[in-house]
Write a protein that holds these residues in place. Structure first.
Motif, PDB file in Angstrom:
ATOM      1  N   HIS A  34       2.729  -0.784   7.749  1.00  0.00           N
ATOM      2  CA  HIS A  34       2.183  -0.108   6.568  1.00  0.00           C
ATOM      3  C   HIS A  34       0.990  -0.857   5.987  1.00  0.00           C
ATOM      4  CE1 HIS A  34       5.348   2.864   6.526  1.00  0.00           C
ATOM      5  NE2 HIS A  34       6.222   1.893   6.721  1.00  0.00           N
ATOM      6  N   CYS A  35       1.212  -2.044   5.485  1.00  0.00           N
ATOM      7  CA  CYS A  35       0.174  -2.771   4.748  1.00  0.00           C
ATOM      8  C   CYS A  35      -1.002  -3.164   5.641  1.00  0.00           C
ATOM      9  CB  CYS A  35       0.772  -4.010   4.082  1.00  0.00           C
ATOM     10  SG  CYS A  35       2.170  -3.633   3.001  1.00  0.00           S
ATOM     11  N   SER A  87       0.832  -1.199   0.000  1.00  0.00           N
ATOM     12  CA  SER A  87       0.000   0.000   0.000  1.00  0.00           C
ATOM     13  C   SER A  87       0.869   1.253   0.000  1.00  0.00           C
ATOM     14  CB  SER A  87      -0.946  -0.009   1.197  1.00  0.00           C
ATOM     15  OG  SER A  87      -0.215  -0.167   2.387  1.00  0.00           O
ATOM     16  N   LYS A  88       2.051   1.153   0.560  1.00  0.00           N
ATOM     17  CA  LYS A  88       3.010   2.258   0.537  1.00  0.00           C
ATOM     18  C   LYS A  88       4.319   1.677   0.014  1.00  0.00           C
ATOM     19  CE  LYS A  88       5.547   5.480   3.409  1.00  0.00           C
ATOM     20  NZ  LYS A  88       6.030   5.718   4.753  1.00  0.00           N
ATOM     21  N   LYS A 125      -7.462   0.394   8.272  1.00  0.00           N
ATOM     22  CA  LYS A 125      -8.111   1.695   8.034  1.00  0.00           C
ATOM     23  C   LYS A 125      -9.113   1.625   6.894  1.00  0.00           C
ATOM     24  CE  LYS A 125      -4.086   4.218   9.677  1.00  0.00           C
ATOM     25  NZ  LYS A 125      -2.874   4.932   9.252  1.00  0.00           N
ATOM     26  N   GLN A 126      -8.880   0.742   5.918  1.00  0.00           N
ATOM     27  CA  GLN A 126      -9.764   0.615   4.756  1.00  0.00           C
ATOM     28  C   GLN A 126     -10.844  -0.444   4.949  1.00  0.00           C
ATOM     29  OE1 GLN A 126      -7.216  -0.091   1.373  1.00  0.00           O
ATOM     30  NE2 GLN A 126      -5.995   1.737   1.773  1.00  0.00           N
ATOM     31  N   SER A 147      -1.746  -2.011   8.690  1.00  0.00           N
ATOM     32  CA  SER A 147      -2.336  -0.782   9.234  1.00  0.00           C
ATOM     33  C   SER A 147      -3.257  -0.116   8.222  1.00  0.00           C
ATOM     34  CB  SER A 147      -1.217   0.168   9.654  1.00  0.00           C
ATOM     35  OG  SER A 147      -1.747   1.402  10.081  1.00  0.00           O
ATOM     36  N   ASP A 148      -2.791   0.009   6.979  1.00  0.00           N
ATOM     37  CA  ASP A 148      -3.615   0.611   5.928  1.00  0.00           C
ATOM     38  C   ASP A 148      -4.859  -0.219   5.653  1.00  0.00           C
ATOM     39  OD1 ASP A 148      -1.750   2.627   5.751  1.00  0.00           O
ATOM     40  OD2 ASP A 148      -0.880   1.927   3.850  1.00  0.00           O
TER      41      ASP A 148
END
Length: 100
Positions: free
Chosen positions: A73-74, A10-11, A80-81, A76-77
């Protein structure tokens, strides 16, 4: 290899993150070549086993670093989604392979 939920992070990894992991893997690659040479030279078994142990530890540390980044990152994102559960299950499936 099994299909995973996300084909791309994702980042994206920074240049520094990539370099650190790649450099670690290159060192491990060199260690593996060293063991091959040790076998060719009929070196003492215990010396070879010590080097194998060092490689296993180094690979484990690379795995921990990649896992930490994935969580920060992945995962956590994804949480959130609204895709957290699937991503956590995916990660747990992979982590189970580490314990085999």
């Amino acid at each position: 290899m099994d299909k995973f939920l996300h084909e791309h992070p994702s980042k994206p990894r920074t240049k520094d993150e990539k370099e650190k992991v790649i450099n670690r893997l290159k060192r491990i690659e060199g260690q593996v070549r060293g063991i091959q040479k040790m076998v060719e030279e009929d070196r003492y078994c215990v010396d070879i086993l010590v080097q194998i142990s060092a490689i296993q530890s180094a690979l484990k540390n690379v795995g921990f670093a990649v896992t930490e980044r994935h969580i920060n990152h992945c995962v956590s994102d994804a949480i959130k989604q609204g895709e957290g559960q699937e991503t956590i299950e995916e990660l747990m499936s992979v982590l189970k392979q580490f314990s085999k």
